[in-house]
Design a protein around this motif. Structure first.
Motif, PDB file in Angstrom:
ATOM      1  N   VAL A 157      -4.492   1.990  -1.352  1.00  9.79           N
ATOM      2  CA  VAL A 157      -4.529   2.752  -0.115  1.00  9.79           C
ATOM      3  C   VAL A 157      -5.963   2.758   0.413  1.00  9.79           C
ATOM      4  O   VAL A 157      -6.891   3.116  -0.310  1.00  9.79           O
ATOM      5  N   SER A 158      -6.150   2.334   1.650  1.00 10.86           N
ATOM      6  CA  SER A 158      -7.462   2.338   2.286  1.00 10.86           C
ATOM      7  C   SER A 158      -7.282   2.675   3.752  1.00 10.86           C
ATOM      8  O   SER A 158      -6.189   2.574   4.307  1.00 10.86           O
ATOM      9  N   GLY A 159      -8.375   3.096   4.377  1.00  8.98           N
ATOM     10  CA  GLY A 159      -8.304   3.437   5.790  1.00  8.98           C
ATOM     11  C   GLY A 159      -8.537   4.922   6.013  1.00  8.98           C
ATOM     12  O   GLY A 159      -8.246   5.760   5.154  1.00  8.98           O
ATOM     13  N   GLN A 160      -9.066   5.244   7.176  1.00 11.27           N
ATOM     14  CA  GLN A 160      -9.399   6.628   7.488  1.00 11.27           C
ATOM     15  C   GLN A 160      -8.150   7.498   7.613  1.00 11.27           C
ATOM     16  O   GLN A 160      -8.081   8.581   7.034  1.00 11.27           O
ATOM     17  N   LYS A 161      -7.149   7.031   8.357  1.00 15.11           N
ATOM     18  CA  LYS A 161      -5.930   7.824   8.510  1.00 15.11           C
ATOM     19  C   LYS A 161      -5.252   8.032   7.163  1.00 15.11           C
ATOM     20  O   LYS A 161      -4.803   9.136   6.827  1.00 15.11           O
ATOM     21  N   GLU A 162      -5.154   6.938   6.388  1.00 15.61           N
ATOM     22  CA  GLU A 162      -4.470   7.023   5.102  1.00 15.61           C
ATOM     23  C   GLU A 162      -5.163   8.005   4.157  1.00 15.61           C
ATOM     24  O   GLU A 162      -4.504   8.754   3.425  1.00 15.61           O
ATOM     25  N   SER A 163      -6.499   8.012   4.170  1.00 13.86           N
ATOM     26  CA  SER A 163      -7.229   8.940   3.303  1.00 13.86           C
ATOM     27  C   SER A 163      -6.955  10.385   3.694  1.00 13.86           C
ATOM     28  O   SER A 163      -6.770  11.250   2.833  1.00 13.86           O
ATOM     29  N   GLY A 164      -6.922  10.659   5.003  1.00 10.26           N
ATOM     30  CA  GLY A 164      -6.599  12.010   5.440  1.00 10.26           C
ATOM     31  C   GLY A 164      -5.181  12.422   5.073  1.00 10.26           C
ATOM     32  O   GLY A 164      -4.932  13.579   4.724  1.00 10.26           O
ATOM     33  N   SER A 182       0.868  -1.171   0.000  1.00 11.50           N
ATOM     34  CA  SER A 182       0.000   0.000   0.000  1.00 11.50           C
ATOM     35  C   SER A 182       0.910   1.229   0.000  1.00 11.50           C
ATOM     36  O   SER A 182       1.661   1.445   0.948  1.00 11.50           O
ATOM     37  N   PHE A 183       0.867   2.011  -1.072  1.00 11.37           N
ATOM     38  CA  PHE A 183       1.819   3.118  -1.171  1.00 11.37           C
ATOM     39  C   PHE A 183       1.213   4.300  -1.912  1.00 11.37           C
ATOM     40  O   PHE A 183       0.222   4.184  -2.643  1.00 11.37           O
ATOM     41  N   ALA A 184       1.831   5.450  -1.684  1.00 10.37           N
ATOM     42  CA  ALA A 184       1.520   6.680  -2.412  1.00 10.37           C
ATOM     43  C   ALA A 184       2.826   7.233  -2.972  1.00 10.37           C
ATOM     44  O   ALA A 184       3.875   7.121  -2.336  1.00 10.37           O
TER      45      ALA A 184
END
Length: 564
Positions: free
Chosen positions: A309-316, A293-295
């Motif tokens: 990429v998934s998840g609340q923290k990751e989206s923020g 999972s990367f950006a």
């Protein structure tokens, strides 16, 4: 003889076959008749009972036989040897590969399902030196801490320096330098271990600031973190902008501890060779080959792409990265000039400037107008009168922003601290116990100010040469954000009147300069008292209250008024 006997009785075999067909047809007709409507049945009760019982036995035998056949079929399909027999030549290898792939995907999916979206997160940076990784790490940490996610950066370079009394040269970064490679691996291992301990202690996010340039390094880190039940996000920093790259290199040369004892020529040559060593080892993240999972962040936020990429923290985090810019900044902060409420020791309200506050407005305008002759800037104020009056003579575009208004004291607006202690002693004590989270009745807390300042701070991070004319509580929060101060320290930061605070960015840090204009004013800073009990005496409650007009000697104010 036997053959002749068989040939002579051929008609007998034909008759048996024919008779079997007739017998089967009769049985089928009887079965359908028995299953038909009971009103059409003329069978006696005894005969009917016997027929139904026999049919039930037949159906039971058929059902058991069918189940037995199905059981044998399933068993045959599950036997690997028989499966290979019915497969086409050369297909066994492909089938085995498919089985392995399905098993691997199942393990990965089960591992991901086990990790909750609310699990702690480790962010691992990836990329070559001078690509802005450290700046991104610390800016992101500051942003997450401000939003309530307890975050800490673990810099691999700092751990490496612990194993080396003095940085030697670029040779430590060569791939064939066994001793140097061992030191770097040990440093990365220690940084990850401390990051894991940070997450296990109940904190939200850990940022591992390292290069992680090889697939093997990333694979091991990914497996280690996910096996512990933590989430992990890789952020790869890529920089193709030559101007930005040169600025990053200059900052490394000026501020990195590795080059503080080198001449400029030696530092430039060493950094160039260090980059060459890393470029030989660098393997960019490939989403088709690495299950990560990367950006990917290009040119410090110009382009941001995400993969799995998934998840609340990751989206923020993705939202913050997409709005981030790496520009040099110079920001100015100042409180309004002394107001009439400051003189009287009253809090909140919408008072106008005192005579000394008006003098500060003139002096501030003169100082900033001289600066405007060299470089343009803008002025941000609150919607209250005292900030607008302070900025009225500044020759620059102005913007009044509601989010910059002072903390709302609710039912305590316009009161002095002495009056608060007299009317609401319990509220006054609660405020001293936890000034950060205390909310005035029908008013606000420091946490509320931080919440409404989020869009302002996000916009201010991308601005240059901005003058903010604000209020004490608001400027405490804003300065605390850029200086990465602890949240509990914010309510007690000293932001005096008639003082210009200049912040200049260098890398991910800010240099602070305080310029106090020579204009007298009251001191409104109040320290936390030692006794915060609700049963304390009035003297204990007011021991740290700053002096104001009603408490200062009258001759002091007479002298001050004579000077005005």
């Amino acid at each position: 003889m036997a053959l002749l006997s068989i040939r002579g009785d051929w008609y007998l075999y034909i008759w048996l076959i024919y008779y079997r067909k007739i017998y089967s047809a009769v049985i089928w007709l009887l079965g359908n008749h028995c299953r038909g409507d009971k009103s059409r049945s003329v069978i006696s009760a005894s005969a009917g009972g016997q027929s139904l019982a026999s049919l039930h036995r037949v159906r039971t035998r058929r059902r058991k036989a069918q189940q037995l056949r199905n059981k044998h079929v399933v068993a045959l399909v599950r036997r690997p040897s028989l499966r290979r027999i019915v497969m086409a030549p050369g297909a066994s290898t492909a089938h085995a590969m498919m089985e392995d792939k399905e098993k691997a995907l199942t393990n990965v999916s089960m591992r991901r399902r086990r990790i909750s979206q609310f699990a702690p997160l480790l962010i691992a940076l990836v990329g070559l030196p001078a690509r802005g990784k450290s700046q991104l790490a610390h800016r992101l940490s500051r942003h997450l801490n401000w939003n309530g996610e307890s975050t800490k950066v673990f810099d691999c370079s700092e751990y490496r320096r612990r194993h080396m009394a003095l940085y030697g040269s670029h040779d430590i970064f060569r791939a064939d330098n066994l001793q140097g490679s061992a030191i770097r691996r040990q440093s990365a291992r220690e940084a990850v271990q401390d990051a894991v301990l940070w997450l296990k202690d109940g904190n939200s996010v850990a940022i591992f600031d390292g290069t992680n340039v090889t697939k093997e390094q990333r694979r091991e880190l990914n497996e280690c973190i996910t096996d512990m039940g933590f989430r992990i996000l890789f952020i790869e920093c890529v920089c193709e902008d030559q101007e930005l790259l040169e600025r990053n290199i200059i900052e490394i040369l000026h501020y990195s501890a590795d080059y503080k004892d080198m001449t400029e020529e030696e530092a430039v040559d060493d950094l160039r060779k260090k980059l060459e060593h890393y470029m030989r080892q660098y393997e960019p993240i490939d989403g088709s080959l690495e299950a990560l999972s990367f950006a990917r962040v290009e040119n410090m936020g110009d382009t941001v792409t995400a993969h799995k990429v998934s998840g609340q923290k990751e989206s923020g985090i993705l939202g913050y990265l997409s709005g981030m810019r790496a520009l040099p900044q110079t920001l100015y902060f100042t409180r309004h000039g002394e107001s009439e409420y400051n003189v009287l020791g009253r809090i909140g309200g919408d008072a106008v400037l005192s005579p000394r506050g008006e003098r500060y407005a003139h002096g501030l305008a003169k100082h900033l107008n001289e600066m405007a002759a060299h470089e343009a800037f803008t002025v941000w104020t609150s919607e209250l009168r005292r900030t607008k009056q302070t900025a009225s003579e500044i020759m620059a575009p102005k913007r009044a922003i509601r989010a910059l208004n002072e903390l709302d004291a609710g039912i305590c607006e316009g009161l002095t601290y002495e009056e608060m202690q007299e009317r609401f002693p319990q509220e006054f004590a609660w405020r001293d116990q936890d000034k950060l989270r205390y909310r005035y009745p029908w008013g606000e807390s420091y946490i509320d100010i931080m919440t409404r300042l989020r869009p302002v701070l996000s916009a201010l991070e991308d601005e240059h040469n901005v003058v903010v004319v604000g209020h004490q509580a608001v400027l405490r929060c804003m300065l605390g954000y850029f200086l990465d101060a602890k949240l509990d320290e914010l309510p007690y930061m000293n932001v005096p009147l008639h003082t210009i605070v200049k912040l200049t960015s260098y890398g991910y840090k800010y240099k602070v300069e305080m310029n106090k204009l020579p204009i007298e004013c009251v001191d409104t800073h109040r320290q936390q008292p030692k006794n915060c009990s609700i049963n304390r005496t009035t003297d204990d409650a007011l021991v740290t209250v700053p002096s104001h007009y009603d408490t200062l000697p009258s001759n002091m104010w007479q002298n001050s008024e004579a000077q005005l």
